[in-house]
Design a protein around this motif. Sequence first.
Motif, mmCIF file in Angstrom:
data_model
loop_
_atom_site.group_PDB
_atom_site.id
_atom_site.type_symbol
_atom_site.label_atom_id
_atom_site.label_comp_id
_atom_site.label_asym_id
_atom_site.label_seq_id
_atom_site.Cartn_x
_atom_site.Cartn_y
_atom_site.Cartn_z
ATOM 1 N N PRO A 24 0.794 -1.238 0.000
ATOM 2 C CA PRO A 24 0.000 0.000 0.000
ATOM 3 C C PRO A 24 0.822 1.281 0.000
ATOM 4 C CG PRO A 24 -0.042 -1.057 2.160
ATOM 5 C CD PRO A 24 0.578 -2.029 1.216
ATOM 6 N N ASP A 25 2.017 1.234 0.598
ATOM 7 C CA ASP A 25 2.813 2.458 0.713
ATOM 8 C C ASP A 25 3.893 2.580 -0.345
ATOM 9 O OD1 ASP A 25 1.413 3.292 3.045
ATOM 10 O OD2 ASP A 25 2.589 1.862 4.230
ATOM 11 N N ALA A 26 3.995 1.590 -1.230
ATOM 12 C CA ALA A 26 4.964 1.685 -2.316
ATOM 13 C C ALA A 26 4.534 2.769 -3.297
ATOM 14 C CB ALA A 26 5.088 0.345 -3.031
ATOM 15 N N VAL A 27 5.502 3.362 -3.974
ATOM 16 C CA VAL A 27 5.205 4.410 -4.952
ATOM 17 C C VAL A 27 4.608 3.787 -6.205
ATOM 18 C CG1 VAL A 27 6.175 6.212 -6.422
ATOM 19 C CG2 VAL A 27 6.995 5.943 -4.074
ATOM 20 N N ALA A 28 3.413 4.229 -6.559
ATOM 21 C CA ALA A 28 2.769 3.768 -7.787
ATOM 22 C C ALA A 28 3.063 4.720 -8.943
ATOM 23 C CB ALA A 28 1.267 3.648 -7.578
ATOM 24 N N LEU A 29 2.949 6.027 -8.683
ATOM 25 C CA LEU A 29 3.132 7.037 -9.725
ATOM 26 C C LEU A 29 4.207 8.030 -9.321
ATOM 27 C CD1 LEU A 29 -0.603 7.927 -10.577
ATOM 28 C CD2 LEU A 29 0.802 6.049 -11.480
ATOM 29 N N ASP A 30 5.084 8.339 -10.262
ATOM 30 C CA ASP A 30 6.119 9.357 -10.083
ATOM 31 C C ASP A 30 5.920 10.381 -11.182
ATOM 32 O OD1 ASP A 30 8.413 10.919 -10.085
ATOM 33 O OD2 ASP A 30 9.808 9.252 -9.894
ATOM 34 N N HIS A 31 5.521 11.593 -10.767
ATOM 35 C CA HIS A 31 5.240 12.636 -11.746
ATOM 36 C C HIS A 31 5.960 13.908 -11.337
ATOM 37 C CE1 HIS A 31 2.559 15.855 -13.612
ATOM 38 N NE2 HIS A 31 3.054 15.192 -14.637
ATOM 39 N N LEU A 32 6.966 14.288 -12.106
ATOM 40 C CA LEU A 32 7.743 15.494 -11.830
ATOM 41 C C LEU A 32 8.299 15.494 -10.412
ATOM 42 C CD1 LEU A 32 5.390 18.107 -13.564
ATOM 43 C CD2 LEU A 32 7.445 17.026 -14.514
ATOM 44 N N GLY A 33 8.672 14.306 -9.927
ATOM 45 C CA GLY A 33 9.253 14.189 -8.604
ATOM 46 C C GLY A 33 8.251 14.050 -7.481
ATOM 47 N N GLU A 34 6.960 14.174 -7.790
ATOM 48 C CA GLU A 34 5.924 13.966 -6.777
ATOM 49 C C GLU A 34 5.451 12.522 -6.850
ATOM 50 O OE1 GLU A 34 2.778 16.776 -7.005
ATOM 51 O OE2 GLU A 34 4.113 18.524 -6.909
ATOM 52 N N HIS A 35 5.310 11.904 -5.686
ATOM 53 C CA HIS A 35 4.992 10.481 -5.630
ATOM 54 C C HIS A 35 3.579 10.245 -5.094
ATOM 55 C CE1 HIS A 35 9.602 9.767 -5.139
ATOM 56 N NE2 HIS A 35 9.252 9.999 -6.398
ATOM 57 N N LEU A 36 2.905 9.259 -5.690
ATOM 58 C CA LEU A 36 1.589 8.841 -5.230
ATOM 59 C C LEU A 36 1.663 7.358 -4.922
ATOM 60 C CD1 LEU A 36 -1.300 10.002 -4.833
ATOM 61 C CD2 LEU A 36 -1.856 9.093 -7.088
ATOM 62 N N ALA A 37 1.346 6.990 -3.677
ATOM 63 C CA ALA A 37 1.429 5.600 -3.253
ATOM 64 C C ALA A 37 0.239 4.804 -3.781
ATOM 65 C CB ALA A 37 1.485 5.512 -1.730
ATOM 66 N N TYR A 38 0.392 3.478 -3.795
ATOM 67 C CA TYR A 38 -0.676 2.600 -4.283
ATOM 68 C C TYR A 38 -1.976 2.821 -3.530
ATOM 69 C CZ TYR A 38 1.942 -0.186 -7.639
ATOM 70 O OH TYR A 38 2.628 -0.597 -8.752
ATOM 71 N N ARG A 39 -1.910 2.940 -2.213
ATOM 72 C CA ARG A 39 -3.143 3.105 -1.433
ATOM 73 C C ARG A 39 -3.877 4.375 -1.837
ATOM 74 N NH1 ARG A 39 -2.646 1.564 4.182
ATOM 75 N NH2 ARG A 39 -0.610 2.579 4.019
ATOM 76 N N GLU A 40 -3.136 5.491 -1.966
ATOM 77 C CA GLU A 40 -3.771 6.752 -2.304
ATOM 78 C C GLU A 40 -4.320 6.743 -3.722
ATOM 79 O OE1 GLU A 40 -5.338 10.514 -1.885
ATOM 80 O OE2 GLU A 40 -4.623 9.087 -0.380
ATOM 81 N N LEU A 41 -3.597 6.138 -4.647
ATOM 82 C CA LEU A 41 -4.099 6.024 -6.014
ATOM 83 C C LEU A 41 -5.408 5.247 -6.026
ATOM 84 C CD1 LEU A 41 -3.871 6.205 -9.106
ATOM 85 C CD2 LEU A 41 -2.399 4.177 -9.043
ATOM 86 N N ASP A 42 -5.476 4.160 -5.303
ATOM 87 C CA ASP A 42 -6.683 3.336 -5.275
ATOM 88 C C ASP A 42 -7.850 4.080 -4.646
ATOM 89 O OD1 ASP A 42 -7.906 0.750 -5.796
ATOM 90 O OD2 ASP A 42 -7.976 0.489 -3.626
ATOM 91 N N VAL A 43 -7.588 4.795 -3.556
ATOM 92 C CA VAL A 43 -8.656 5.551 -2.895
ATOM 93 C C VAL A 43 -9.201 6.632 -3.824
ATOM 94 C CG1 VAL A 43 -9.123 7.203 -1.041
ATOM 95 C CG2 VAL A 43 -7.921 5.080 -0.529
ATOM 96 N N ARG A 44 -8.307 7.361 -4.476
ATOM 97 C CA ARG A 44 -8.763 8.411 -5.396
ATOM 98 C C ARG A 44 -9.590 7.819 -6.537
ATOM 99 N NH1 ARG A 44 -3.686 12.611 -6.367
ATOM 100 N NH2 ARG A 44 -3.307 13.124 -4.177
ATOM 101 N N ALA A 45 -9.144 6.695 -7.077
ATOM 102 C CA ALA A 45 -9.877 6.060 -8.170
ATOM 103 C C ALA A 45 -11.243 5.571 -7.693
ATOM 104 C CB ALA A 45 -9.067 4.906 -8.740
#
Length: 325
Positions: A24-45
């Motif tokens: 859950p806490d691994a980095v899923a998305l790296d965009h311009l140096g900003e990271h989004l973890a798997y858990r947060e990506l899933d919650v937003r989706a």
Amino acid sequence: MDEAIDESEGHLLDRFEAVVRSVPDAVALDHLGEHLAYRELDVRANRLAHQLTEHGVGPEDVVAVCLGRGPDAITALLAVLKAGAAYLPLDPALPPQRLAHMIQDAGTRLVLTASTHTPALPTGDLPVLHHDKHTPDRHPATPPDVPRDRDALAYVVYTSGTTGVPKGIAATWHTLHHVIRFAVDEEGPAADEPLVCPQFASLGFDVSLLEIFTTLLRGGRLLLIPEVLRHDPDGLLDLLADRRATRMYLPPAMLDQLAVARADRPVDLALTRLCLSGEALSLHPGIRELLSALPGVVLENQYGPSETHHATSALLTGDPGTWPT
């Protein structure tokens, strides 16, 4: 984490959610140096998926997504699929008449976009949902309770239209499952280095789905390439080196440009796998020099899946100097 995908594992969304629970806490998305973890990506989706269902979106509906490149686009893709609908990517840079044709021809149920793109979008009387990266917290963080049928429509993409009117290509979840499984099986077991894959392809080509799903279903890091760097080989080369990208899908023309850029300014790259498609591949001396600087690199020359609803490939391993031209 790097596991093969098997028929018995069920729907690809179930597989993604299993990865979320596992890392859950691994980095899923790296965009311009900003990271989004798997858990947060899933919650937003999930929260955006509930917004879509509130607007009447459900299985077999087509939702057009016009958000440009970045975390919001990946979130929207997952949200549309979690709502049971099919995903139709729209590039905001395309001419309005082409966008209008795609929206109408696909039988679009709703358009998901940002307010900055709305003035140029020919949506007609279709409902439009504006999305930013902060979906309201009032929506549940768990996925909507909708059927996940692998025979259902998953996405619609359009041909370039160079021979006439662009044609929509509709693919089911079953098709996507087999394409992803093919890619994962070809890649084989996990390497010592963590998987880092750039999301380079246009979202209007289903190569982008390979980039996204083969990375997120293996707990890897998806490196989102800004639009400006898709046309800047020097800047792209620096980003690949800095983020230690290990696998990349790209057209041969861009590989050629990267080879030229690296010849002028050598940088240390971590790439171990290159998947080439979209054009004829020619392994000229400049490209061979680049490949020879990547120890153990594997090159896969692919065709599909848009053109054929399946993919074929030729795998090149060993010394790049011995590979056919």
